[in-house]
Design a protein around this motif. Structure first.
Motif, PDB file in Angstrom:
ATOM      1  N   TRP A   1      19.855  52.077  12.268  1.00 38.89           N
ATOM      2  CA  TRP A   1      19.697  52.038  13.720  1.00 38.89           C
ATOM      3  C   TRP A   1      20.942  51.398  14.321  1.00 38.89           C
ATOM      4  O   TRP A   1      21.384  50.332  13.881  1.00 38.89           O
ATOM      5  CB  TRP A   1      18.478  51.213  14.118  1.00 38.89           C
TER       6      TRP A   1
ATOM      7  N   LYS B   1      15.018  49.000  20.416  1.00 40.03           N
ATOM      8  CA  LYS B   1      16.034  48.412  21.296  1.00 40.03           C
ATOM      9  C   LYS B   1      15.682  46.974  21.652  1.00 40.03           C
ATOM     10  O   LYS B   1      16.556  46.080  21.638  1.00 40.03           O
ATOM     11  CB  LYS B   1      16.170  49.262  22.565  1.00 40.03           C
ATOM     12  N   GLU B   2      14.436  46.731  21.957  1.00 36.80           N
ATOM     13  CA  GLU B   2      13.981  45.376  22.301  1.00 36.80           C
ATOM     14  C   GLU B   2      14.212  44.401  21.137  1.00 36.80           C
ATOM     15  O   GLU B   2      14.720  43.296  21.329  1.00 36.80           O
ATOM     16  CB  GLU B   2      12.504  45.431  22.671  1.00 36.80           C
TER      17      GLU B   2
ATOM     18  N   TYR C   1      23.706  47.903  30.353  1.00 37.08           N
ATOM     19  CA  TYR C   1      23.445  49.172  29.680  1.00 37.08           C
ATOM     20  C   TYR C   1      23.023  48.862  28.255  1.00 37.08           C
ATOM     21  O   TYR C   1      23.668  48.063  27.569  1.00 37.08           O
ATOM     22  CB  TYR C   1      24.705  50.057  29.668  1.00 37.08           C
TER      23      TYR C   1
ATOM     24  N   ASP D   1      21.089  50.901  24.729  1.00 37.53           N
ATOM     25  CA  ASP D   1      20.472  52.068  24.130  1.00 37.53           C
ATOM     26  C   ASP D   1      20.533  51.921  22.614  1.00 37.53           C
ATOM     27  O   ASP D   1      21.244  51.051  22.092  1.00 37.53           O
ATOM     28  CB  ASP D   1      21.189  53.346  24.564  1.00 37.53           C
TER      29      ASP D   1
ATOM     30  N   ASP E   1       9.231  53.559  17.857  1.00 38.66           N
ATOM     31  CA  ASP E   1       9.645  54.012  19.175  1.00 38.66           C
ATOM     32  C   ASP E   1      11.008  53.413  19.510  1.00 38.66           C
ATOM     33  O   ASP E   1      11.225  52.205  19.335  1.00 38.66           O
ATOM     34  CB  ASP E   1       8.623  53.568  20.217  1.00 38.66           C
ATOM     35  N   PRO E   2      11.971  54.222  19.983  1.00 34.63           N
ATOM     36  CA  PRO E   2      13.312  53.700  20.269  1.00 34.63           C
ATOM     37  C   PRO E   2      13.327  52.520  21.232  1.00 34.63           C
ATOM     38  O   PRO E   2      14.156  51.609  21.088  1.00 34.63           O
ATOM     39  CB  PRO E   2      14.040  54.915  20.857  1.00 34.63           C
ATOM     40  N   GLU E   3      12.438  52.507  22.225  1.00 35.02           N
ATOM     41  CA  GLU E   3      12.406  51.385  23.172  1.00 35.02           C
ATOM     42  C   GLU E   3      12.028  50.093  22.462  1.00 35.02           C
ATOM     43  O   GLU E   3      12.580  49.021  22.768  1.00 35.02           O
ATOM     44  CB  GLU E   3      11.428  51.679  24.307  1.00 35.02           C
ATOM     45  N   ARG E   4      11.119  50.180  21.522  1.00 33.42           N
ATOM     46  CA  ARG E   4      10.703  49.010  20.758  1.00 33.42           C
ATOM     47  C   ARG E   4      11.842  48.543  19.851  1.00 33.42           C
ATOM     48  O   ARG E   4      12.092  47.340  19.709  1.00 33.42           O
ATOM     49  CB  ARG E   4       9.461  49.349  19.926  1.00 33.42           C
TER      50      ARG E   4
END
Length: 336
Positions: A190, A253-254, A272, A274, A248-251
Motif C-alpha cells: 500500500w 488511508k486513515e 491532499y 490518497d 477499504d482504501p479510506e480505512r
C-alpha cells in the motif's frame, strides 16, 4: 520475427527496444492506460507524486552502461536526499549504500515514457490467453470498449514482462516454466500519497521506518526537477499490506496517515491524501535465473522477479538486466 510483448513496464520496454533494434517487428500490449508499471508518477493538482519506485542504484557493469546512456540523455540524475532510519520517531543517520541513488526527471514515470518512444504500444488491452496456431501464437485480448475478447496475431514469439502472479494464468496451459514461476510469489504494498500546505521542516528527505505500519517515507519534492510543494510518499510494510490487502482504501488511508504522524512527530494535516495498492510489488523469493526463453516454443519471460545475477530482486536493475538477457537470447532477425 513478429513478436508480442505483454507488459509495458521497464522490462517490457527494454526488451522491446533491443528486439526492435535487432530487426524484429514488436508490438507491446499493456493492460493499463500508460507505460511504466511500478515506475509510476501520479499527476494531481499539486503536481506529480512518485508512488511506486522511489529511486534506483546501479551495481553491475552492464546496467551502469545503460544508466550512463540515460544520464547523457538527461533522463536520470542523482538524488542527494538526506536519508535516515526512524525508530519510534528517533532519527539515526542511514549508512551509505556505496552506490549513487538516481531518479528519473521530472518524475519516475518519465523514464518509461522516453523508452517507449518509437515502440508500438497497445495500451488498455489486457492479454487474457495464449493459444498455439501452428508454429505461431495467437493472443486473446480484452479492452474496456469491447465486451468479448478479440484475437490478435499470429505472432512468431511471445514475451511476458509482467509480475509472476499475472504471468502464471497465461503460462500454465502452454509452458512447463509455470511450475518454476510459482516459486516467485509477489507481495503487495500500500502506498500513501500526501500533499501539505506548509513545509514540515523535517531534517531528512527519506527514512526507513522501524516499528511501524510504514516501512519507507520520502519527501518527493526533494528530488531534482520536481514541482515545488511539500509532497510525501509512504510505503507500508509487506506484512501489513498483505494483512490489509482487501481493506477499504479510506480505512487504509486513515491508518497509514496516523502511522505517518507517529513516525515523523508532525501534527500537520495534509491538504491532499490518497492511497494506492500495488498488488504485486516485489517477489518474496526471486528466481535464480536471468530470464526464461524456450527456443522451441518461442515463449519468453523476464522481469524484476528474476535475480539476474544480483542479490535480491524487485529493483529497476533486476528488470533491466532480465530484459537485456532475454533480448540477447533471441536470435537476431536475418538481414536480407
Amino acid at each position: 520475427m513478429h513478436i508480442a510483448i505483454i507488459g509495458a513496464g521497464l522490462a517490457g520496454l527494454t526488451c522491446a527496444r533491443r528486439l526492435q533494434a535487432a530487426g524484429h517487428d514488436v508490438i507491446v500490449y499493456e493492460k493499463g492506460d500508460g507505460v511504466g508499471g511500478r515506475m509510476s508518477t501520479r499527476q494531481t493538482e499539486l503536481g506529480g507524486f512518485d508512488l511506486g519506485a522511489q529511486y534506483f542504484t546501479a551495481s553491475s557493469g552492464r546496467f551502469r552502461n545503460e544508466v550512463a546512456a540515460w544520464r547523457k540523455a538527461g533522463w536520470v540524475v542523482p538524488w542527494e536526499g538526506r536519508l535516515v532510519t526512524l525508530d519510534h520517531g528517533v532519527a539515526q543517520a542511514a549508512g551509505r549504500s556505496g552506490s549513487q541513488r538516481l531518479v528519473a526527471v521530472p518524475g519516475m514515470a518519465s523514464l518509461a515514457q522516453r523508452l517507449a518512444q518509437g515502440i508500438e504500444i497497445r495500451a488498455g488491452q489486457a492479454v487474457v490467453g495464449l493459444e498455439r496456431h501452428g508454429a505461431q501464437w495467437l493472443l486473446s485480448v480484452l479492452c474496456d470498449t469491447v465486451p468479448v475478447a478479440a484475437t490478435a496475431g499470429p505472432f512468431d514469439a511471445v514475451i511476458l514482462a509482467i509480475p509472476a502472479d499475472r504471468a502464471l494464468p497465461l503460462l500454465r496451459p502452454v509452458s512447463a516454466f509455470a511450475v518454476r514461476a510459482e516459486g516467485a510469489h509477489l507481495v503487495p504494498c500500500w502506498a500513501l500519497i500526501l500533499g501539505f500546505q506548509e513545509a514540515l521542516n523535517l531534517e531528512y528527505d527519506g527514512a526507513w521506518v522501524q516499528g511501524s505500519r510504514l516501512r519507507w517515507i520520502a519527501r518527493d519534492n526533494s528530488k531534482p526537477q520536481r514541482r515545488p510543494g511539500e509532497h510525501w510518499i509512504g510505503h507500508a510494510s509487506p506484512q501489513w499490506s498483505q494483512e490489509h490487502l482487501g481493506d477499504d482504501p479510506e480505512r487504509v488511508k486513515e491508518k497509514l496517515l496516523k502511522a505517518f504522524h507517529e513516525a515523523t512527530g508532525s501534527p500537520v494535516n495534509p491538504i491532499y491524501a490518497d492511497v494506492h495498492l500495488w498488488p504485486h510489488a516485489q517477489a518474496a523469493t526471486p528466481l535464480a535465473a536471468d530470464c526464461y526463453w524456450d527456443e522451441g516454443e518461442r515463449i519468453g519471460v523476464c522481469g524484476d522477479w528474476f535475480a539476474a545475477g544480483l542479490d535480491g530482486c524487485g529493483r529497476i536493475e533486476n528488470a533491466c538486466l532480465s530484459a537485456l538477457a532475454l533480448a540477447g537470447a533471441i536470435r537476431p532477425e536475418p538481414q536480407h
